[in-house]
Design a protein around this motif. Structure first.
Motif, PDB file in Angstrom:
ATOM      1  N   ASP A 104      49.050  32.251  29.859  1.00 28.03           N
ATOM      2  CA  ASP A 104      48.950  33.021  28.627  1.00 28.03           C
ATOM      3  C   ASP A 104      47.572  33.634  28.431  1.00 28.03           C
ATOM      4  N   SER A 105      46.547  33.024  29.035  1.00 29.32           N
ATOM      5  CA  SER A 105      45.206  33.526  28.809  1.00 29.32           C
ATOM      6  C   SER A 105      44.984  34.819  29.582  1.00 29.32           C
ATOM      7  N   ASN A 106      44.423  35.808  28.894  1.00 28.50           N
ATOM      8  CA  ASN A 106      44.149  37.080  29.557  1.00 28.50           C
ATOM      9  C   ASN A 106      42.750  37.111  30.153  1.00 28.50           C
ATOM     10  N   GLU A 107      41.971  36.101  29.830  1.00 22.00           N
ATOM     11  CA  GLU A 107      40.589  36.108  30.293  1.00 22.00           C
ATOM     12  C   GLU A 107      40.542  35.911  31.802  1.00 22.00           C
ATOM     13  N   MET A 108      39.689  36.711  32.423  1.00 22.11           N
ATOM     14  CA  MET A 108      39.529  36.588  33.867  1.00 22.11           C
ATOM     15  C   MET A 108      38.246  35.801  34.161  1.00 22.11           C
ATOM     16  N   ILE A 109      38.334  34.937  35.127  1.00 20.82           N
ATOM     17  CA  ILE A 109      37.189  34.116  35.515  1.00 20.82           C
ATOM     18  C   ILE A 109      36.659  34.630  36.846  1.00 20.82           C
ATOM     19  N   ARG A 110      35.367  34.797  36.906  1.00 16.31           N
ATOM     20  CA  ARG A 110      34.753  35.270  38.148  1.00 16.31           C
ATOM     21  C   ARG A 110      34.177  34.091  38.923  1.00 16.31           C
ATOM     22  N   VAL A 111      34.382  34.143  40.210  1.00 15.12           N
ATOM     23  CA  VAL A 111      33.765  33.147  41.091  1.00 15.12           C
ATOM     24  C   VAL A 111      33.091  33.890  42.239  1.00 15.12           C
ATOM     25  N   VAL A 112      32.068  33.233  42.799  1.00 15.97           N
ATOM     26  CA  VAL A 112      31.292  33.873  43.863  1.00 15.97           C
ATOM     27  C   VAL A 112      31.304  32.958  45.083  1.00 15.97           C
ATOM     28  N   SER A 113      31.698  33.511  46.210  1.00 19.38           N
ATOM     29  CA  SER A 113      31.757  32.710  47.435  1.00 19.38           C
ATOM     30  C   SER A 113      30.349  32.464  47.970  1.00 19.38           C
ATOM     31  N   SER A 114      30.263  31.571  48.953  1.00 22.75           N
ATOM     32  CA  SER A 114      28.955  31.232  49.517  1.00 22.75           C
ATOM     33  C   SER A 114      28.319  32.437  50.203  1.00 22.75           C
ATOM     34  N   ASP A 115      29.156  33.369  50.667  1.00 23.40           N
ATOM     35  CA  ASP A 115      28.606  34.563  51.298  1.00 23.40           C
ATOM     36  C   ASP A 115      28.565  35.755  50.339  1.00 23.40           C
ATOM     37  N   GLY A 116      28.594  35.454  49.045  1.00 17.10           N
ATOM     38  CA  GLY A 116      28.269  36.466  48.045  1.00 17.10           C
ATOM     39  C   GLY A 116      29.403  37.365  47.593  1.00 17.10           C
ATOM     40  N   GLU A 117      30.627  37.098  48.026  1.00 15.53           N
ATOM     41  CA  GLU A 117      31.723  37.963  47.595  1.00 15.53           C
ATOM     42  C   GLU A 117      32.267  37.471  46.249  1.00 15.53           C
ATOM     43  N   HIS A 118      32.557  38.434  45.383  1.00 18.32           N
ATOM     44  CA  HIS A 118      33.042  38.092  44.047  1.00 18.32           C
ATOM     45  C   HIS A 118      34.566  38.153  43.993  1.00 18.32           C
ATOM     46  N   PHE A 119      35.133  37.237  43.244  1.00 21.68           N
ATOM     47  CA  PHE A 119      36.588  37.210  43.045  1.00 21.68           C
ATOM     48  C   PHE A 119      36.860  37.017  41.559  1.00 21.68           C
ATOM     49  N   GLU A 120      38.027  37.465  41.155  1.00 25.15           N
ATOM     50  CA  GLU A 120      38.461  37.234  39.782  1.00 25.15           C
ATOM     51  C   GLU A 120      39.838  36.599  39.799  1.00 25.15           C
ATOM     52  N   MET A 121      40.055  35.739  38.832  1.00 24.62           N
ATOM     53  CA  MET A 121      41.406  35.180  38.679  1.00 24.62           C
ATOM     54  C   MET A 121      41.606  34.818  37.213  1.00 24.62           C
ATOM     55  N   PRO A 122      42.854  34.766  36.778  1.00 22.47           N
ATOM     56  CA  PRO A 122      43.113  34.396  35.391  1.00 22.47           C
ATOM     57  C   PRO A 122      42.583  32.998  35.082  1.00 22.47           C
ATOM     58  N   GLU A 123      42.250  32.782  33.838  1.00 26.54           N
ATOM     59  CA  GLU A 123      41.694  31.480  33.457  1.00 26.54           C
ATOM     60  C   GLU A 123      42.687  30.355  33.768  1.00 26.54           C
ATOM     61  N   LEU A 146      30.106  29.192  44.207  1.00 23.15           N
ATOM     62  CA  LEU A 146      30.703  28.068  44.936  1.00 23.15           C
ATOM     63  C   LEU A 146      30.025  27.979  46.303  1.00 23.15           C
ATOM     64  N   ALA A 147      29.161  26.996  46.408  1.00 21.20           N
ATOM     65  CA  ALA A 147      28.214  26.957  47.518  1.00 21.20           C
ATOM     66  C   ALA A 147      28.838  26.815  48.887  1.00 21.20           C
ATOM     67  N   VAL A 148      29.879  26.030  48.989  1.00 23.43           N
ATOM     68  CA  VAL A 148      30.384  25.731  50.328  1.00 23.43           C
ATOM     69  C   VAL A 148      31.748  26.358  50.580  1.00 23.43           C
ATOM     70  N   VAL A 149      32.089  27.347  49.774  1.00 23.89           N
ATOM     71  CA  VAL A 149      33.378  28.014  49.971  1.00 23.89           C
ATOM     72  C   VAL A 149      33.120  29.471  50.334  1.00 23.89           C
ATOM     73  N   ALA A 150      33.442  29.818  51.560  1.00 22.63           N
ATOM     74  CA  ALA A 150      33.236  31.196  52.023  1.00 22.63           C
ATOM     75  C   ALA A 150      34.344  32.097  51.477  1.00 22.63           C
ATOM     76  N   ALA A 151      34.141  33.383  51.662  1.00 23.73           N
ATOM     77  CA  ALA A 151      35.046  34.365  51.056  1.00 23.73           C
ATOM     78  C   ALA A 151      36.486  34.214  51.552  1.00 23.73           C
ATOM     79  N   LYS A 152      36.651  33.985  52.848  1.00 18.04           N
ATOM     80  CA  LYS A 152      38.022  33.942  53.392  1.00 18.04           C
ATOM     81  C   LYS A 152      38.850  32.817  52.773  1.00 18.04           C
ATOM     82  N   PRO A 153      38.355  31.573  52.803  1.00 15.38           N
ATOM     83  CA  PRO A 153      39.158  30.532  52.147  1.00 15.38           C
ATOM     84  C   PRO A 153      39.230  30.715  50.633  1.00 15.38           C
TER      85      PRO A 153
END
Lengths: 173, 276
Positions: free
Chosen positions: A10-29, A54-61
């Motif tokens: 139900d939440s429309n807010e998007m949460i941003r996360v950053v992989s260890s190699d600097g790639e940004h992702f968004e997903m619903p809350e 997220l220090a130990v999570v690369a972009a692909k996973p």
């Protein structure tokens, strides 16, 4: 920026996360809440526009994890039998990954506290182990045999029958 | 630069925060290259300002996870995590079949150590509440023997569960044993020569025995049949295990109009004996 496309929760807010190699992702809350780490960060108002690193999570996973969480958050409650089956099929296809990705998912899911994905990756790894000889498992997982010959012999004796691929005995009754 | 202190470890979450610096318990700064898989931060504790009132809880972990070996072969090996808890979770999910768990301890010392832990066995049983039937005991009169019912990959040779009571009052002598039944991995036997009931765990060789009352003389009154039940079967949380993992119960022999109670067969009891 990679972004999850499915609607989730139900939440429309998007949460941003950053992989260890600097790639940004968004997903619903709702999807982010499937991760224990992200949920606590959100609860503590630590999720900002810069994204949660997220220090130990690369972009692909991380991309895979975002997909997994988004899919499961969208189907989190009141599942029909068909939807449950679809989710099961999704999981089965999702975890059909190469060994490098399996390792990354195993570590990342545990690290991020995504329980469902962690169980899925753990089970997939266990499936790779089952039915194999010790030597085959060493080869699969790159494990060095660190037993002395004497230790190996002793352990073999404990379960000698288990190391023999036997045929059913012809003499019965 | 943000600084927090490491104390009171209660870690669940783990993350790296760029620019965040850590001090160890002696308030000495920790170099970034020592962060490894980095600090663990628990809710209510992630506080870049390091406000002691909030009680920042950070755990400095070891070096980063060892990377996988890059093999030249097409099928690159999977490196398993260094985390023993995670590896234990993987091993717990091996199927309860003879071709998997019994072989795993021989892979390496680490696997052997984890699987040899008695707590692991309890958890494994709890994870697999409905294990497959691996075989049956045949030959109800004389000298019962094990017969595997699984396919060749999981086949267990009959010698694996050969009655190891041979040195014990003539166990292997034909005609001495009568098989009453099996349940939850235990076998209920009657030794006619010794006139005693034996409860046997084929996996460990452990057994319990109780003498049949002298009134059952084998002439006018004789043992006809028996059944084995787990006294804790009604408890949904109960995990059937070895003799030592079950609560003590009472063996109850129903002998016509009167009853004899025995308290030393542990969690199992026998009932429904008929006499001819």
């Amino acid at each position: 920026m990679a972004a999850a496309t499915d609607d989730a929760g139900d939440s429309n807010e998007m949460i941003r996360v950053v992989s260890s190699d600097g790639e940004h992702f968004e997903m619903p809350e709702a999807a982010a809440n499937l991760s224990l780490v992200l949920r606590h960060m959100i609860e503590d108002d630590c999720a900002d526009a810069a994204g949660i690193p997220l220090a130990v999570v690369a972009a692909k996973p991380l991309a895979k994890i975002v997909d997994y969480c988004t899919k499961h958050a969208a189907k989190s409650s009141g599942l029909t039998i068909e939807e449950a089956e679809e989710l099961k099929r999704f999981d089965a296809e999702f975890i059909e990954v190469d060994t490098d990705m399996l390792y990354d998912l195993l570590v990342a899911a545990d690290f991020m506290g995504v329980e469902g994905l962690s169980k899925l990756a753990v089970q997939r790894t266990a499936d790779l182990i089952k039915g194999k000889t010790p030597e085959q498992n060493r080869e699969t997982f790159g494990i060095v045999n660190d037993f002395t010959p004497e230790e190996e012999e002793e352990i073999c004796k404990e379960n000698e029958w288990a190391f023999q691929i036997t045929k059913p005995p012809s003499r019965l009754c | 630069m943000q600084t927090v202190e490491a104390h009171e470890v209660d870690a669940v979450a783990t993350l790296l925060v760029p620019g965040l610096r850590f001090h160890d318990a002696a308030h000495q700064p920790v170099e970034e290259d020592q962060y490894g898989a980095i600090a663990s931060v628990w809710r209510g504790g992630w506080c870049p300002a390091g406000d002691p009132a909030v009680g920042t809880q950070i755990q400095l972990l070891g070096p980063p996870p060892r990377r996988r070996h890059r093999a030249t072969s097409l099928a690159a090996p999977v490196t398993l995590p260094d985390d023993n808890d995670l590896l234990t979770e993987i091993l717990l999910r091996l199927p309860p079949r003879p071709s998997s768990l019994p072989r795993a301890p021989l892979v390496c010392r680490r696997w052997h150590r984890l699987i040899s832990d008695p707590a692991f066995h309890c958890r494994f049983r709890a994870c697999h509440r409905n294990p497959p039937i691996v075989g049956v005991f045949a030959g109800d009169v004389g000298n019962p023997f094990f017969r595997s019912v699984l396919d060749p990959l999981d086949h267990i040779p009959m010698e694996r569960f050969w009655m190891r009571l041979a040195e014990d009052k003539g166990g292997h002598v034909l005609g001495r044993w009568r098989l009453f039944g099996c349940r939850h991995g235990r076998v209920l036997l009657f030794n006619r020569k010794q006139n005693e009931i034996v409860l046997w765990d084929p996996d460990t060789g452990d057994h319990r025995r109780v003498a049949v009352p002298p009134e059952i003389d084998g002439e006018e009154k004789m043992m006809w049949n028996g059944a084995l039940l787990c006294a804790a079967a009604a408890d949904d949380s109960h995990v059937h295990g070895g003799f030592s993992s079950c609560p003590s119960k009472i063996l109850r022999l129903l002998l016509g109009d009167w009853r004899v109670k025995r308290s030393h067969l542990h969690s199992w009891f026998v009932l429904g004996f008929c006499f001819g």
